[in-house]
Design a protein around this motif. Structure first.
Motif, short mmCIF file in Angstrom:
data_model
loop_
_atom_site.label_atom_id
_atom_site.label_comp_id
_atom_site.label_asym_id
_atom_site.label_seq_id
_atom_site.Cartn_x
_atom_site.Cartn_y
_atom_site.Cartn_z
N LYS B 93 -57.63 -32.03 -39.75
CA LYS B 93 -56.60 -33.05 -39.93
C LYS B 93 -56.00 -32.83 -41.31
CE LYS B 93 -55.93 -37.99 -39.50
NZ LYS B 93 -56.60 -39.28 -39.34
N HIS B 94 -54.71 -32.58 -41.35
CA HIS B 94 -54.05 -32.22 -42.61
C HIS B 94 -53.02 -33.28 -42.95
CE1 HIS B 94 -52.41 -29.68 -45.72
NE2 HIS B 94 -51.22 -29.74 -45.17
N LYS B 95 -53.10 -33.84 -44.18
CA LYS B 95 -52.11 -34.85 -44.58
C LYS B 95 -50.78 -34.19 -44.87
CE LYS B 95 -54.59 -38.71 -46.53
NZ LYS B 95 -55.95 -38.12 -46.55
N ASN B 96 -49.69 -34.79 -44.41
CA ASN B 96 -48.40 -34.24 -44.80
C ASN B 96 -47.54 -35.29 -45.48
OD1 ASN B 96 -47.44 -35.70 -42.65
ND2 ASN B 96 -45.99 -34.16 -42.05
N PRO B 97 -46.92 -34.90 -46.57
CA PRO B 97 -46.15 -35.84 -47.38
C PRO B 97 -44.69 -35.96 -46.96
CG PRO B 97 -46.36 -33.76 -48.52
CD PRO B 97 -46.94 -33.56 -47.16
N ARG B 104 -40.40 -32.98 -40.81
CA ARG B 104 -41.69 -32.85 -40.13
C ARG B 104 -41.64 -31.74 -39.09
NH1 ARG B 104 -42.22 -38.73 -38.97
NH2 ARG B 104 -42.83 -39.57 -40.98
N ASP B 125 -48.19 -39.44 -40.75
CA ASP B 125 -48.46 -38.87 -42.07
C ASP B 125 -49.57 -37.81 -42.01
OD1 ASP B 125 -50.34 -40.61 -41.39
OD2 ASP B 125 -50.44 -41.69 -43.29
N TYR B 126 -49.77 -37.22 -40.84
CA TYR B 126 -50.80 -36.18 -40.73
C TYR B 126 -50.36 -35.19 -39.66
CZ TYR B 126 -51.89 -38.77 -36.57
OH TYR B 126 -51.77 -39.38 -35.36
N TYR B 128 -52.47 -32.40 -36.98
CA TYR B 128 -53.69 -31.73 -36.57
C TYR B 128 -53.39 -30.25 -36.44
CZ TYR B 128 -56.05 -36.09 -35.59
OH TYR B 128 -56.64 -37.29 -35.71
N ASN B 141 -53.97 -25.49 -47.51
CA ASN B 141 -54.06 -26.52 -48.54
C ASN B 141 -53.14 -26.27 -49.72
OD1 ASN B 141 -55.83 -28.12 -47.20
ND2 ASN B 141 -57.63 -27.05 -47.98
#
Lengths: 106, 156
Positions: B93-97, B104, B125-126, B128, B141
């Motif tokens: 699970k990767h957070k995206n700003p 997106r 806000d994430y 997968y 990352n």
């Protein structure tokens, strides 16, 4: 000039075909859907780019070049979306997904 | 937008004569009217898009470089003697700003095209992400493309 176009175009198209071949081979060498999608998503988009660039060298005039550019844009937009859909369906429907890969807080 | 459509029309015709030029104006005018009616085109935002063109070109060049890197990685993996033992697949699970919808979409597509990762699902806000090994996770990352998309958004 003609010879340069012929040689450059041929090199690009052959490289593209080589990568298409690798992609097909990779589809058979991996054993699970989510690993296979990696090969299909990446190699196909680069191979399509290389083949189209190769064809651009053979094109006469600016018209076919813009059309080939549009083909590249459409392939690059649709290919990730298609593989993304395959992944999503697989993750949502496979009940034993943890057998195949580690899952982090789903 | 009208300029873009007109260039497209000329490219599809492949020749420049008087009747092609006149028909082009009519067709582009009709299309713009239609796009405005269905809210697909907002004339006030056209200038913003133009101001973001340099950032977009930088992004595309970087994307092509990443795709080349991804392919070399993939070719090495496929041609290695036993690819199924060399990978360690996992879902992260990767957070995206990124805030805007188009941003997106761009992020999800570029994650799929960068080495070793495929987007599985996109939320508010994430994202997968299915990564093929730990190396791919590190690349995710500190990804350059994500920063580039953020920069593009700032100009909005």
């Amino acid at each position: 000039m003609e010879q340069f176009r012929l040689i450059a175009g041929t090199i690009f198209i052959l490289l593209g075909l080589f990568i298409f071949g690798i992609a097909t081979l990779g589809l058979f060498r991996f054993h699970y859907v989510l690993n296979r999608v990696h090969v299909a998503a990446k190699c196909d988009s680069l191979a399509a780019l290389l083949v189209c660039v190769g064809l651009m060298f053979f094109a006469n005039g600016i018209g076919p070049i813009i059309k080939l550019l549009l083909i590249i844009v459409i392939v690059w937009l649709s290919n990730p979306v298609a593989s993304h859909l395959v992944c999503k369906i697989e993750v949502e429907t496979n009940e034993n997904i943890t057998d195949e890969c580690e899952v982090e807080e789903v | 937008m009208p300029v873009l459509l007109y260039i497209l029309w000329l490219a599809f015709n492949e020749r420049v004569t008087v009747d092609v030029l006149i028909f082009g104006v009519i067709v582009v005018a009709l299309l713009c009217y239609f796009l405005k009616k269905v809210d697909l085109w907002d004339p006030s935002k056209d200038m913003q898009v133009v101001s973001r063109i340099p950032a977009m070109i930088g992004f595309v060049i970087r994307l092509i470089y990443e795709v080349f890197k991804a392919n070399i990685h993939m070719i090495m993996l496929v041609l290695s003697p036993n690819p199924n033992e060399r990978i360690k697949p996992r879902i992260i699970k990767h957070k995206n700003p990124i805030k805007t919808e188009s941003g997106r979409v761009a992020l999800a597509n570029s994650i799929t095209l960068t080495p070793g990762t495929v987007t599985v699902d996109v939320g508010d806000d994430y994202v997968y992400v299915h990564a093929i090994d730990e190396y791919a996770q590190d690349g995710l990352n500190n990804s350059v493309l994500e920063k580039k998309i953020e920069n593009m958004e700032k100009n909005l």
